[in-house]
Write an enzyme that holds these catalytic residues in place. Structure first.
Site, PDB file in Angstrom:
ATOM      1  CE  LYS A  89      74.660  69.116  25.466  1.00 57.94           C
ATOM      2  NZ  LYS A  89      73.321  69.626  25.858  1.00 57.94           N
ATOM      3  CB  SER A 123      74.205  72.381  28.295  1.00 55.03           C
ATOM      4  OG  SER A 123      73.277  71.412  27.817  1.00 55.03           O
ATOM      5  CB  SER A 178      70.397  72.641  26.637  1.00 61.10           C
ATOM      6  OG  SER A 178      70.576  73.032  27.979  1.00 61.10           O
TER       7      SER A 178
END
Length: 402
Positions: free
Chosen positions: A31, A108, A132
Site C-alpha cells: 500500500k 482504504s 481498511s
C-alpha cells in the site's frame, strides 16, 4: 502508472526477496503508505507526494517480508490519507473488484485488495485504522487480518491516527495468512491464547447487517458451531448502542487525524477529494472536552471487549452490513455508508483487538465475510482458527469445513 485493475500507483516496483526464506516464491504488493527506500509515498494525495521527499529507508514490515523471501511487486492505490472506507480515490481512480464487478473494493487498502483478488500478487500489505483491511477483504472475497494494536511494526508507515493504526494483510488462502503472521507478529507484544475457544454471538453487531447478509452468514456460523459448540448470545454494547460507539470512534479518531494532518493542510492548502475534505474540516472542529469524553468512553469500550473475550472468548460477527456498494457513489454516499460500516468495523480499533475476515458467503453473487474477533494478543489463535475452519479459496470464496 495505474496498470491492471487500476490497483497500482507503481506497477513497475520490483524488489526480490532473500533466497531460501519461509516465504520464498511468493509475491506481495505494498500500500502506498509504506516507505520504500528512494521512493515517495503519496498517501493517496498528489500534494502530499509533491511536498514530501523520497524515503531514506524501507518500512520495517516490508523489510521483514523481503528477508523472509517474499518479493515486492508493485505499490498500490490507497484512499486519500487512508481516511475512507469506500475505496474510490478522487485523484488516482477506483481499483476494480474482480469478485464483484462494478462495485468498489472498499477502502482504504483498495489497491492492495484488488491486486490480491485479481491474482496480481499472492498477498498484500494494507493498513487498518477503522476497517481498511477487514472491509476490503469482505468486499473482495479475501482473508484479511487487523492485528492487535502494536503487534506489527508501523516504522516507516504514514500515521493517520496512531492509537488506531495497524499494519494488516490480505491473502486468498488461510495457510498463507498464518505463514505471514509468523513473520510479522511481534512475539514480545502478545502470545497465542491457550484457553479453549468459546464462540460468542454479539446480537447488537448482527443487528447492523442487512437481512440477506445475516441469513447467509448465519449458515456459515452454524458450520462453525459444529466445530466449536454453540455461540453464546451477548449484547456487546450493553444497551448503550453501537451508534454511541460509532460517535466515540469518530471523535477519538478525528482528533488524532487533525493532529497528524492539520498543520500541513493549513500551510499547504492541498486539493482534497469530496467527502474526505469535509470530514477533515469536521476533524478540525473537535475541541479538548469532546476528545477527553471520547477517550474516556473508549477506555470503557476496551474494558467491555476485554471482559467478553477473556478465557478464549471469540466474537463471531459480520465484517460489514452487506456486499460492496456500486462504484461511483462515494462522493454522495460517503457519510451514510461510512457510518453504517463503521458501527461494525470500528469496534476492534476502539478496543485495539485483532479481527480476521473470512470469505465464506455471497449475496447476489458478491462476497460477504464472517469475522472472528478475539482478546488482545490472540492474533495467532484467530489465524489458526481461520486455517482450521476454512479450506483453500475457490473463486474468491473459502468453503468452511464441517
Amino acid at each position: 502508472m495505474a496498470g491492471r485493475l487500476n490497483a497500482y500507483t507503481d506497477e513497475d516496483l520490483s524488489l526480490d526477496g532473500a533466497a531460501g526464506g519461509p516465504l520464498s516464491g511468493t509475491t506481495f504488493a505494498v500500500k502506498d503508505l509504506y516507505d520504500i527506500e528512494g521512493m515517495v509515498a503519496h498517501c493517496g494525495n498528489p500534494d502530499w507526494g509533491r511536498t514530501h521527499g523520497p524515503a531514506a529507508q524501507t518500512a520495517e514490515a516490508v523489510q521483514q517480508l523481503l528477508a523472509a523471501g517474499a518479493s515486492v511487486r508493485g505499490k498500490t492505490i490507497t484512499d486519500e490519507f487512508a481516511f475512507s472506507i469506500v475505496g474510490e480515490n478522487h485523484h488516482f481512480g477506483t481499483p476494480e473488484n474482480v469478485n464483484a464487478p462494478g462495485r468498489v473494493c472498499g477502502g482504504s487498502s483498495s489497491g492492495s485488495a484488488a491486486a490480491v483478488a485479481g491474482g496480481l500478487a499472492d498477498f498484500a500489505l494494507g493498513t487498518d485504522t477503522g476497517g481498511s483491511v477487514r472491509v476490503p477483504a469482505s468486499f473482495c472475497g479475501l482473508f484479511g487480518l487487523r492485528p492487535t494494536h502494536d503487534r506489527v511494526s508501523l516504522q516507516g508507515v504514514f500515521p493517520l491516527a496512531p492509537s488506531f493504526d495497524t499494519a494488516g494483510w490480505f491473502a486468498r488462502e488461510p495457510g498463507l495468512m498464518r505463514r505471514i503472521g509468523k513473520i510479522l507478529l511481534d512475539d514480545a507484544a502478545g502470545a497465542e491464547t491457550a484457553a479453549p475457544v468459546r464462540l460468542l454471538y454479539p446480537t447488537d453487531a448482527w443487528d447492523q447487517a442487512d437481512p440477506e447478509t445475516r441469513t447467509v452468514l448465519g449458515h456459515a456460523l452454524k458450520r462453525l458451531e459444529r466445530l466449536y459448540g454453540p455461540a453464546e448470545p451477548v449484547s456487546l454494547s450493553e444497551g448503550a448502542g453501537l451508534d454511541r460507539w460509532f460517535e466515540t470512534f469518530r471523535v477519538a479518531q478525528g482528533a488524532e487525524i487533525w493532529e497528524t494532518l492539520g498543520d500541513w493542510i493549513e500551510s499547504v492548502g492541498p486539493t482534497i477529494g469530496p467527502g474526505i475534505k469535509e470530514r477533515l474540516s469536521w476533524c478540525s472542529s473537535i475541541g479538548p472536552e469532546m476528545r477527553v469524553s471520547a477517550d474516556a468512553e473508549r477506555a470503557r469500550i476496551s474494558d467491555r471487549v476485554a471482559e467478553v473475550t477473556r478465557d478464549g472468548g471469540v466474537l463471531v460477527m459480520p465484517v460489514a452490513p452487506g456486499p460492496a456498494i456500486p462504484a461511483g457513489q462515494a462522493a454522495v454516499a460517503s457519510d451514510t455508508v461510512r457510518a453504517k460500516i463503521i458501527r461494525l468495523s470500528g469496534i476492534a480499533p476502539l478496543a485495539r483487538v485483532p479481527q480476521i475476515s473470512l470469505p465464506v458467503a455471497k449475496v447476489e453473487g458478491m462476497p460477504v465475510a464472517l469475522s472472528l474477533m478475539g482478546a488482545p494478543g490472540s492474533d495467532e489463535t484467530l489465524l489458526a482458527l481461520a486455517e482450521a475452519c476454512c479450506g483453500s479459496a475457490v473463486d474468491g470464496l473459502a468453503p468452511m469445513k464441517d
